[in-house]
Design a protein around this motif. Structure first.
Motif, PDB file in Angstrom:
ATOM      1  N   ASN A 147      -9.372  14.343  -1.701  1.00  8.13           N
ATOM      2  CA  ASN A 147      -8.787  12.997  -1.628  1.00  8.13           C
ATOM      3  C   ASN A 147      -7.496  12.958  -0.819  1.00  8.13           C
ATOM      4  N   GLN A 197     -11.170   4.688  -2.338  1.00  4.10           N
ATOM      5  CA  GLN A 197     -12.147   4.502  -3.413  1.00  4.10           C
ATOM      6  C   GLN A 197     -13.509   4.087  -2.839  1.00  4.10           C
ATOM      7  N   PHE A 248     -15.240   7.123  -1.162  1.00  5.55           N
ATOM      8  CA  PHE A 248     -15.875   8.060  -2.107  1.00  5.55           C
ATOM      9  C   PHE A 248     -17.124   7.453  -2.734  1.00  5.55           C
ATOM     10  N   TYR A 268     -13.675  14.904  -5.161  1.00  7.33           N
ATOM     11  CA  TYR A 268     -12.528  13.993  -5.042  1.00  7.33           C
ATOM     12  C   TYR A 268     -11.221  14.790  -5.166  1.00  7.33           C
ATOM     13  N   LYS A 296      -9.042   7.357  -8.906  1.00  6.49           N
ATOM     14  CA  LYS A 296     -10.129   8.240  -9.335  1.00  6.49           C
ATOM     15  C   LYS A 296     -10.797   7.698 -10.604  1.00  6.49           C
TER      16      LYS A 296
END
Lengths: 181, 78
Positions: free
Chosen positions: A20, A42, A45, A16, B65
């Motif tokens: 990202n 999101q 991933f 990530y 994240k």
């Protein structure tokens, strides 16, 4: 990717951190909406995590696999939400500026990526504008040749030729770049 | 379709720009050329990576994240 296939969450965290920014830029280029892009990032991933077992290094690099997956999801998302009209409006209102760069100090890896970006941009910028536009609409908007022809008021055969010539030049350019990358 | 034409179509194929009627013909040629075709298509997917790498990376919030990792760890536990 091997560690992620083994369900190592820390490996996903590292992946990530590494990618990202690239995937978010790609998603934003398709859907032109910051909040939707974050949600989609999101989800993508999460899909990478769930689908990692389907990745095969023999078929290509992890980034290529992730970009293919992210692009498909972004274009699907755009279509499902019937956001073409809104995206169109935003696209027209936006300047050609790309999203902001990362503001922290660049790591060595980011510098390499930045060099790569400049080299690829140079190849793409070398195409005639009409070829760039056709490729942009096909790749980042998921448009078919017919849709591009209608949007640009161009004969279908011309669109096909522009795509073929443009993609060939980029493909050949990338092959030459491989030695430099 | 000769292999050069197949190569042209492959580049359109990987970005999803083949029309339905071209797709059918492409799939036939793909079978005809076998492994050589698959290898070439695989190489063409490098275009995806290149287009993504041509973009300036975009910022995303730390919350994304955090949510992602929380979801992953929750799933691992269940």
């Amino acid at each position: 990717m091997t560690a992620i296939q083994g369900e190592d969450a820390d490996a996903l965290s590292q992946l990530y951190d590494r990618y990202n920014g690239i995937l978010k830029a790609l998603i934003l280029r398709v859907i032109h909406n910051e909040a939707e892009a974050d949600d989609l990032l999101q989800e993508i991933f999460m899909e990478i995590w769930n689908q990692a077992k389907n990745f095969s290094s023999q078929k290509g690099k992890p980034l290529g696999w992730m970009v293919t997956l992210a692009r498909r999801r972004a274009i699907d998302g755009l279509r499902k939400k019937q956001a073409y009209a809104r995206a169109e409006e935003r696209l027209q209102n936006e300047t050609e500026q790309q999203p902001d760069a990362w503001v922290h100090n660049a790591t060595e890896e980011e510098i390499v990526l930045s060099d790569t970006r400049h080299l690829i941009q140079k190849v793409i910028a070398g195409l005639p504008p009409a070829q760039q536009q056709a490729i942009d609409l096909a790749f980042f908007r998921g448009m078919s040749q017919r849709e591009i022809a209608a949007k640009t008021n161009t004969p279908l055969g011309t669109v096909k030729t522009r795509l073929e010539l443009g993609l060939k030049k980029i493909y050949d350019g990338l092959k030459e770049l491989r030695g430099e990358l | 379709m000769n292999f050069k034409e197949f190569q042209n179509r492959s580049r359109l194929y990987v970005i999803g720009a083949l029309e339905a009627e071209e797709l059918e013909e492409f799939e036939e040629a793909r079978k005809k050329f076998g492994k050589k075709a698959e290898d070439y298509i695989g190489e063409c997917y490098g275009l995806h990576e290149a287009f993504a790498l041509s973009l300036q990376p975009a910022k995303s919030s730390a919350a994304i994240k955090n949510r992602l990792m929380a979801m992953v760890r929750t799933r691992k536990e269940t």
